[in-house]
Design an enzyme around this catalytic site. Structure first.
Site, PDB file in Angstrom:
ATOM      1  N   GLU A 250       0.853  -1.186   0.000  1.00 35.59           N
ATOM      2  CA  GLU A 250       0.000   0.000   0.000  1.00 35.59           C
ATOM      3  C   GLU A 250       0.888   1.235   0.000  1.00 35.59           C
ATOM      4  O   GLU A 250       1.592   1.505   0.973  1.00 35.59           O
ATOM      5  CB  GLU A 250      -0.911   0.006   1.230  1.00 35.59           C
ATOM      6  CG  GLU A 250      -1.877   1.169   1.263  1.00 35.59           C
ATOM      7  CD  GLU A 250      -2.701   1.190   2.543  1.00 35.59           C
ATOM      8  OE1 GLU A 250      -2.714   2.231   3.209  1.00 35.59           O
ATOM      9  OE2 GLU A 250      -3.300   0.137   2.875  1.00 35.59           O
ATOM     10  N   CYS A 284      -2.340   8.841   2.453  1.00 30.53           N
ATOM     11  CA  CYS A 284      -2.019   8.353   1.107  1.00 30.53           C
ATOM     12  C   CYS A 284      -3.094   8.663   0.080  1.00 30.53           C
ATOM     13  O   CYS A 284      -2.834   8.578  -1.126  1.00 30.53           O
ATOM     14  CB  CYS A 284      -1.739   6.850   1.142  1.00 30.53           C
ATOM     15  SG  CYS A 284      -3.099   5.844   1.734  1.00 30.53           S
TER      16      CYS A 284
END
Length: 479
Positions: A250, A284
């Site tokens: 990720e 993110c």
């Protein structure tokens, strides 16, 4: 006196000294933690691998459910303490850290719920003559030793996402938190042990050396590698995994938003501001690139700037703080450099654009930065929102899709056709309609595409990744 926490790996010592944990706001020392060396890593892997190979030591589902239930109860009792720890070491304002702790507790509960409902399935065997007299079914078993490498920006919740499913499935797990924020991880691991998990099933290792981390991750005893962090490090480590090691990565992105001329601005503006500036943009899927119709782009940017300029920046432990520090002073300098570059290239600075201190950067809104500026083509990971005007929505979507990153995106509109057009054409694993790009609940799929990651996050999906579906075929004359 500053607290010191030793490395707790049975049979291991380390010659790598201590790592300092400092508050990102003022640099004050919080604690020191013993750093692991390569020998300690090898011992931790040997312990975990030996544990997994002895099936007599595997924990039954009922035991795992009890442990996770106790964990959630202890976390709830210590929610304030966990929130303060997270805010101190990570710099996220205390009110937001409290939300993170609430989410982390819910994440542990989700692990229990999925464990209770997860089951195998029957494979049909009577479609032709060859398999007659047989029955086939599957069940789930743990994949093996899990190594989880985590990021700093959600120092408790990310650890829960990576270790909670491993415990639920029945995998031994070694977790390496970010060197900046190990204390929330340490607290969670200790709570697991207190809740009844035999300590050998979950251990924390801390290092800031890439060679030591690489030795941990690439060892052939690792069955599954879970990584949350930068694309550069994630793809590097993935390229060096041992044959057979599965992984999920990720990374980040540069999240795009399409704002149509008919969007509800009263609703959109605070959502975009929050989505871009929450945790000083260190998320993110933060709102970064807002493509707004030319009829409303300048007014939208001005209104976001007006809200951003009113945000209170400062000490994350102050109840009035809305935007805290960046994780390190070097990140403040980097963001300042990127913003200066954009302004010199022609972007209009609407608010911010300056260092408040060595650790804090003012919430910043830029209007129409150049397409080749770093704020337009790389992940900012700082408190900066960019607004670009468009006349043709297809061209805006083309620009949104132009980067090598793809994660979550969003569109603001009152028109269902516009929403469906954006959903169909945006390169993203999730498209939010009338919501910012950073929206997430912890049981939904969460997946970076292209350079933004590999595999699917979210607790049920991680649970699946960390297990194998094992089939039995039984032949009997009674069937």
């Amino acid at each position: 006196m500053t607290a010191h926490f030793p490395m707790l790996i049975p049979g291991a010592t380390s010659d790598d000294g201590e790592l300092e944990v400092r508050a990102p706001y003022d640099g004050s020392m919080i604690a020191t933690v013993t750093a692991a060396d390569s020998a300690a890593v090898d011992q931790a892997l040997a312990n975990a691998s030996g544990l997994f190979k002895d099936r007599r030591q595997w924990l039954q589902p009922s035991q795992r459910i009890e442990i996770l239930s106790n964990t959630a109860d202890i976390m709830a009792e210590r929610a304030e303490e966990l929130s303060v720890e997270s805010a101190r070491e990570g710099g996220k304002p205390l009110p937001d850290s409290k939300v993170e702790v609430t989410r982390a507790i819910a994440g542990v509960t989700s692990c229990i719920e999925f464990l209770r409902t997860q089951g195998g399935k029957e494979i049909p065997m009577n479609w032709n003559a060859a398999p007659e007299g047989r029955v086939a079914f599957t069940r789930h078993e743990p994949i093996g030793v899990v190594v989880a490498v985590s990021a700093f920006n959600h120092p408790l919740n990310l650890i829960v996402h990576q270790t909670g499913p491993a415990i639920a499935v029945g995998c031994p797990v070694i977790v390496k938190p970010a060197p900046d924020t190990p204390l929330s991880c340490k607290a969670f691991v200790e709570i697991l042990h207190e809740a009844g998990l035999p300590p050998a099933w979950c251990r924390m290792i801390l290092t800031d050396r890439i060679d030591v981390a690489e030795a941990l991750v690439t060892d052939p005893r690792v069955a599954f590698f879970s990584f949350i962090g930068s694309a550069r490090v994630g793809w590097l480590l993935r390229s060096k995994l041992a044959p057979g090691t599965r992984c999920a990565l990720e990374h980040g992105g540069a999240a795009p938003v399409i704002v149509a001329a008919d969007a509800d601005m009263v609703d959109a503006i605070p959502r975009l501001t929050k989505g871009g500036l929450y945790h000083a943009g260190q998320v993110c899927v933060s709102v970064q690139r807002v493509f707004a119709h030319a009829d409303i782009a300048e007014s939208l940017a001005a209104d976001i700037a007006a809200l951003a300029g009113k945000l209170v920046v400062g000490d994350p432990m102050d109840k009035n703080t809305e935007v805290g520090p960046l994780i390190r002073p070097g990140e403040v300098d980097r963001v300042a450099e990127w913003v200066t570059e954009a302004v010199e290239g022609g972007a209009k600075l609407l608010t911010g654009g300056k260092k408040i201190s060595d650790t804090c950067y003012a919430p910043t809104v830029l209007y129409d930065p150049p397409a080749d500026a770093r704020v337009s083509c790389a992940e900012i990971f700082g408190p900066v929102v960019c607004v670009y005007p468009y006349s043709d929505i297809d061209r805006a979507i083309e620009k949104a899709n132009a980067l090598p990153f793809a994660f979550q995106a969003s569109v603001f509109t009152r028109d269902i056709e516009t929403a469906m057009r954006a959903f169909a054409r945006l390169d993203a694993s999730a498209v939010m309609v009338n919501e910012h790009t950073a929206f997430r609940v912890d049981w939904m799929p969460f997946a970076g595409l292209r350079q933004s990651g590999l595999g699917v996050g979210g607790i049920p999906h991680t649970f699946h990744d960390m297990s194998i579906e094992k089939m039995m075929v039984l032949r009997s004359g009674e069937l």
